[in-house]
Design an enzyme around this catalytic site. Sequence first.
Site, PDB file in Angstrom:
ATOM      1  N   CYS A   7       0.843  -1.205   0.000  1.00  0.00           N
ATOM      2  CA  CYS A   7       0.000   0.000   0.000  1.00  0.00           C
ATOM      3  C   CYS A   7       0.873   1.249   0.000  1.00  0.00           C
ATOM      4  O   CYS A   7       0.544   2.246  -0.657  1.00  0.00           O
ATOM      5  CB  CYS A   7      -0.944   0.003   1.200  1.00  0.00           C
ATOM      6  N   ASP A  30      10.599  -6.566  -8.697  1.00  0.00           N
ATOM      7  CA  ASP A  30      10.852  -7.193  -7.398  1.00  0.00           C
ATOM      8  C   ASP A  30      12.252  -6.794  -6.921  1.00  0.00           C
ATOM      9  O   ASP A  30      13.205  -6.765  -7.699  1.00  0.00           O
ATOM     10  CB  ASP A  30      10.739  -8.710  -7.507  1.00  0.00           C
ATOM     11  N   HIS A  46      -6.288  -2.514  -1.322  1.00  0.00           N
ATOM     12  CA  HIS A  46      -5.702  -3.528  -0.437  1.00  0.00           C
ATOM     13  C   HIS A  46      -6.601  -4.756  -0.367  1.00  0.00           C
ATOM     14  O   HIS A  46      -7.701  -4.706   0.187  1.00  0.00           O
ATOM     15  CB  HIS A  46      -5.475  -2.985   0.971  1.00  0.00           C
ATOM     16  N   ASN A  86       1.485 -16.520  -4.430  1.00  0.00           N
ATOM     17  CA  ASN A  86       1.616 -17.198  -3.149  1.00  0.00           C
ATOM     18  C   ASN A  86       0.463 -16.766  -2.248  1.00  0.00           C
ATOM     19  O   ASN A  86       0.123 -15.581  -2.187  1.00  0.00           O
ATOM     20  CB  ASN A  86       2.958 -16.844  -2.490  1.00  0.00           C
ATOM     21  N   GLY A  92       3.814 -19.611   1.258  1.00  0.00           N
ATOM     22  CA  GLY A  92       5.033 -18.808   1.227  1.00  0.00           C
ATOM     23  C   GLY A  92       4.799 -17.333   0.984  1.00  0.00           C
ATOM     24  O   GLY A  92       5.708 -16.618   0.557  1.00  0.00           O
ATOM     25  N   HIS A  99      -0.647 -10.069  -4.899  1.00  0.00           N
ATOM     26  CA  HIS A  99       0.249  -9.718  -6.003  1.00  0.00           C
ATOM     27  C   HIS A  99       0.524 -10.938  -6.849  1.00  0.00           C
ATOM     28  O   HIS A  99       0.548 -12.066  -6.357  1.00  0.00           O
ATOM     29  CB  HIS A  99       1.561  -9.117  -5.485  1.00  0.00           C
ATOM     30  N   HIS A 101       3.409 -12.553  -9.221  1.00  0.00           N
ATOM     31  CA  HIS A 101       4.790 -12.520  -9.703  1.00  0.00           C
ATOM     32  C   HIS A 101       4.773 -12.839 -11.198  1.00  0.00           C
ATOM     33  O   HIS A 101       4.167 -13.834 -11.612  1.00  0.00           O
ATOM     34  CB  HIS A 101       5.645 -13.581  -9.011  1.00  0.00           C
TER      35      HIS A 101
HETATM   36  P1  5GP Z   1       5.542 -13.098  -1.642  1.00  0.00           P
HETATM   37  O1  5GP Z   1       6.515 -14.029  -0.954  1.00  0.00           O
HETATM   38  O2  5GP Z   1       4.708 -12.345  -0.641  1.00  0.00           O
HETATM   39  O3  5GP Z   1       4.730 -13.783  -2.699  1.00  0.00           O
HETATM   40  O4  5GP Z   1       6.433 -12.073  -2.447  1.00  0.00           O
HETATM   41  C1  5GP Z   1       6.816 -10.835  -1.946  1.00  0.00           C
HETATM   42  C2  5GP Z   1       7.868 -10.295  -2.874  1.00  0.00           C
HETATM   43  O5  5GP Z   1       8.038  -8.931  -2.587  1.00  0.00           O
HETATM   44  C3  5GP Z   1       9.242 -10.968  -2.721  1.00  0.00           C
HETATM   45  O6  5GP Z   1       9.628 -11.550  -3.966  1.00  0.00           O
HETATM   46  C4  5GP Z   1      10.158  -9.817  -2.304  1.00  0.00           C
HETATM   47  O7  5GP Z   1      11.432  -9.890  -2.908  1.00  0.00           O
HETATM   48  C5  5GP Z   1       9.394  -8.593  -2.752  1.00  0.00           C
HETATM   49  N1  5GP Z   1       9.634  -7.409  -1.946  1.00  0.00           N
HETATM   50  C6  5GP Z   1       9.666  -7.337  -0.583  1.00  0.00           C
HETATM   51  N2  5GP Z   1       9.881  -6.070  -0.172  1.00  0.00           N
HETATM   52  C7  5GP Z   1       9.990  -5.317  -1.304  1.00  0.00           C
HETATM   53  C8  5GP Z   1      10.225  -3.912  -1.531  1.00  0.00           C
HETATM   54  O8  5GP Z   1      10.365  -3.098  -0.614  1.00  0.00           O
HETATM   55  N3  5GP Z   1      10.283  -3.502  -2.828  1.00  0.00           N
HETATM   56  C9  5GP Z   1      10.118  -4.375  -3.869  1.00  0.00           C
HETATM   57  N4  5GP Z   1      10.200  -3.875  -5.112  1.00  0.00           N
HETATM   58  N5  5GP Z   1       9.893  -5.704  -3.692  1.00  0.00           N
HETATM   59  C10 5GP Z   1       9.830  -6.161  -2.433  1.00  0.00           C
HETATM   60 ZN    ZN Z   2      -1.873  -3.236   1.153  1.00  0.00          ZN
END
Ligand code: 5GP
Ligand code: ZN
Length: 111
Positions: A7, A30, A46, A86, A92, A99, A101
């Site tokens: 957010c 990422d 959100h 995820n 995970g 989001h 990926h």
């Molecule tokens: P999740 O594990 O929740 O599916 O993926 C979260 C993703 O967010 C991870 O791949 C991580 O590298 C990325 N991430 C975490 N913090 C930040 C940030 O501050 N900026 C960016 N651009 N990516 C982030």
């Molecule tokens: Zn949010």
Amino acid sequence: MTDCLFCKIVAGQIPTQMVFTDDQVVVFKDIHPKARVHLLVVPRTHIASLDELQSGHDGLVAHMMRLLPTLAKSQGLQDGFRTIINTGPGGGQEIAHLHIHLVGGGLLPGL
Ligand code: 5GP
Ligand code: ZN
């Protein structure tokens, strides 16, 4: 959600390598890329995870899905790409804001 990292990124409060924005989503790189291209497609609203989706989100979900191939091609991924969502600790998920990926470039390992 004041305490949600994504957010804050949506609100422009954290510096991010933004790739695409419109009225419904933001797309950024990422911070720890797992491939040459690793984008995160994030709704502006959100929604904590897939578990929280409701029928009112159907238009948003369709929009995100249809955006993926366009984004992939804009990043030079002509041969294809991988998408991952995820969900929850068992899936995970680290950031509790929905989001997708979008990953590609080079050979990806099989799942
Ligand atoms: P999740 O594990 O929740 O599916 O993926 C979260 C993703 O967010 C991870 O791949 C991580 O590298 C990325 N991430 C975490 N913090 C930040 C940030 O501050 N900026 C960016 N651009 N990516 C982030
Ligand atoms: Zn949010």
